[in-house]
Design a protein around this motif. Structure first.
Motif, PDB file in Angstrom:
ATOM      1  N   PHE A  10       0.837  -1.206   0.000  1.00 54.34           N
ATOM      2  CA  PHE A  10       0.000   0.000   0.000  1.00 54.34           C
ATOM      3  C   PHE A  10       0.869   1.252   0.000  1.00 54.34           C
ATOM      4  CE2 PHE A  10      -2.126   3.305   2.571  1.00 54.34           C
ATOM      5  CZ  PHE A  10      -3.226   3.548   1.762  1.00 54.34           C
ATOM      6  N   ASN A  11       1.876   1.278   0.871  1.00 56.95           N
ATOM      7  CA  ASN A  11       2.752   2.445   0.951  1.00 56.95           C
ATOM      8  C   ASN A  11       3.526   2.686  -0.339  1.00 56.95           C
ATOM      9  OD1 ASN A  11       2.000   3.035   3.579  1.00 56.95           O
ATOM     10  ND2 ASN A  11       3.849   2.215   4.517  1.00 56.95           N
ATOM     11  N   GLN A  12       3.813   1.610  -1.049  1.00 52.06           N
ATOM     12  CA  GLN A  12       4.557   1.739  -2.308  1.00 52.06           C
ATOM     13  C   GLN A  12       3.684   2.208  -3.464  1.00 52.06           C
ATOM     14  OE1 GLN A  12       7.040  -1.697  -3.288  1.00 52.06           O
ATOM     15  NE2 GLN A  12       7.361  -2.105  -1.107  1.00 52.06           N
ATOM     16  N   GLY A  13       2.396   2.355  -3.214  1.00 51.84           N
ATOM     17  CA  GLY A  13       1.518   2.908  -4.235  1.00 51.84           C
ATOM     18  C   GLY A  13       0.556   1.934  -4.862  1.00 51.84           C
ATOM     19  N   ALA A  14       0.422   0.752  -4.269  1.00 51.25           N
ATOM     20  CA  ALA A  14      -0.511  -0.229  -4.824  1.00 51.25           C
ATOM     21  C   ALA A  14      -1.949   0.175  -4.522  1.00 51.25           C
ATOM     22  CB  ALA A  14      -0.233  -1.615  -4.259  1.00 51.25           C
ATOM     23  N   SER A  21      -1.745   9.097  -1.662  1.00 51.17           N
ATOM     24  CA  SER A  21      -1.294  10.191  -2.511  1.00 51.17           C
ATOM     25  C   SER A  21      -0.042  10.813  -1.938  1.00 51.17           C
ATOM     26  CB  SER A  21      -2.385  11.254  -2.642  1.00 51.17           C
ATOM     27  OG  SER A  21      -1.899  12.390  -3.307  1.00 51.17           O
ATOM     28  N   ALA A  22       1.027  10.871  -2.718  1.00 50.16           N
ATOM     29  CA  ALA A  22       2.279  11.463  -2.250  1.00 50.16           C
ATOM     30  C   ALA A  22       2.159  12.952  -2.025  1.00 50.16           C
ATOM     31  CB  ALA A  22       3.384  11.193  -3.259  1.00 50.16           C
ATOM     32  N   SER A  23       1.183  13.576  -2.676  1.00 48.61           N
ATOM     33  CA  SER A  23       1.023  15.034  -2.538  1.00 48.61           C
ATOM     34  C   SER A  23       0.083  15.435  -1.437  1.00 48.61           C
ATOM     35  CB  SER A  23       0.510  15.612  -3.873  1.00 48.61           C
ATOM     36  OG  SER A  23      -0.760  15.050  -4.195  1.00 48.61           O
TER      37      SER A  23
END
Length: 315
Positions: free
Chosen positions: A208-212, A311-313
């Motif tokens: 999840f943290n990696q963007g999955a 979302s990274a932003s």
């Protein structure tokens, strides 16, 4: 109100708790091992902290010293002063709340795993507060797909500020109940299974943290309806035991008219409900004192919405 982590943010701090009950030895010895070598718990995107929740009870190999730690996290107890504050488990609950909470705050740990054993034939049972907790339900689904054996989901409800359970300290959490294993006994197969479940849950958080992102799905879970006590005398003495046909049938259908107790006199007592239920924690040793021979569960199917990548932003 149930606390569910925002799906917009990654999870940074995770805790793995063992020994909440000091005689449930799979979690006790896994956490003791991880305290010496935590490398197995670490993932690239977050830190994991192992913690022995009830060291005094663990040292004595008993469930608790003064009172059940996993019933000591209500707001009333966490804010108590005076005589109740002298109880060891109340002091320990406050310590855990300070270290991993405070409950309901932005500073609380993002996720807590709480590791338990049961004498009941529960397989590898996953405990969540509510089907509305999308993140945890996705984790349960991931664990079910990526580990061996049945992993029924037990929904225990979320009573808000009076939630008594350790998991309520974190922003989110998952309990694990593995059995059957006698209290005070360590079984290598049960310990290995618990170890694999924890690793799978940590892998899910890392993904999840990696963007999955994870698609929607339907899933079966069991919700607590009611607790059924043993037949007892007016003085509280047992009059019988769990019926042999019910013993070890956790999460199996119990239909109206099926036997549930066998009295010492030889008489049988039958389930008189008007619908099929699915009992759990059948004949759990620790629940004799709580007046529970088994829990009546309702089998439900839930549609779980997709879980979007963080979302990274996001602020």
């Amino acid at each position: 109100m149930c606390s569910t982590p925002s799906v917009r943010h990654q999870l940074d701090r995770v805790a793995v708790m063992g020994g909440t009950h000091g005689n449930e030895l799979s979690g006790v010895y896994l956490v003791k091992h991880w305290l010496q070598d935590p490398s197995e718990l670490q993932r690239a995107t977050f830190t994991t902290t192992p913690f022995l929740a009830n060291p005094k009870a663990t040292k004595r190999c008993v469930r608790y010293v003064s009172q059940d730690l996993n019933r000591s996290f209500t707001r009333a107890l966490l804010t108590s002063k005076g005589t109740e504050d002298s109880l060891y488990e109340v002091r320990q609950a406050k310590k855990i709340n300070q270290l991993f909470g405070p409950r309901g705050s932005a500073d609380a740990f993002d996720f807590i795993f709480d590791l338990h054993n049961t004498t009941s034939n529960m397989a590898a049972c996953l405990l969540s507060d509510s089907e509305e907790n999308v993140f945890t339900m996705h984790m349960c689904h991931y664990i079910q797909k990526n580990t061996q054996g049945p992993c029924p989901i037990y929904l225990y409800g979320c009573p808000g500020p009076e939630n008594p359970f350790l998991l309520s300290v974190g922003k989110n959490g998952l309990g694990m109940e593995l059995g059957p294993q006698p209290h005070g006994v360590l079984r290598a197969d049960v310990l290995s299974h618990m170890r694999a479940l924890v690793a799978c849950g940590l892998d899910f958080i890392d993904l999840f943290n990696q963007g999955a992102s994870f698609p929607a799905f339907d899933i079966v879970a069991y919700r607590v309806i009611e607790t059924v006590d043993f037949p007892r005398s007016p003085g509280g003495e047992l009059l019988g035991s769990v019926h042999p046909q019910l013993q070890d049938k956790d999460f199996c259908p119990l239909k109206p008219g099926d036997p549930i107790f066998q009295l010492f006199s030889g008489k049988e007592i039958f389930y008189e409900g008007d619908a099929t239920i699915y009992p759990a924690f059948i004949n759990e040793a620790a629940y004799y004192e709580k007046g529970a021979a088994f829990h009546k569960m309702k089998k439900c199917t839930f549609s779980i919405p997709p879980l979007q990548a963080p979302s990274a932003s996001a602020p």
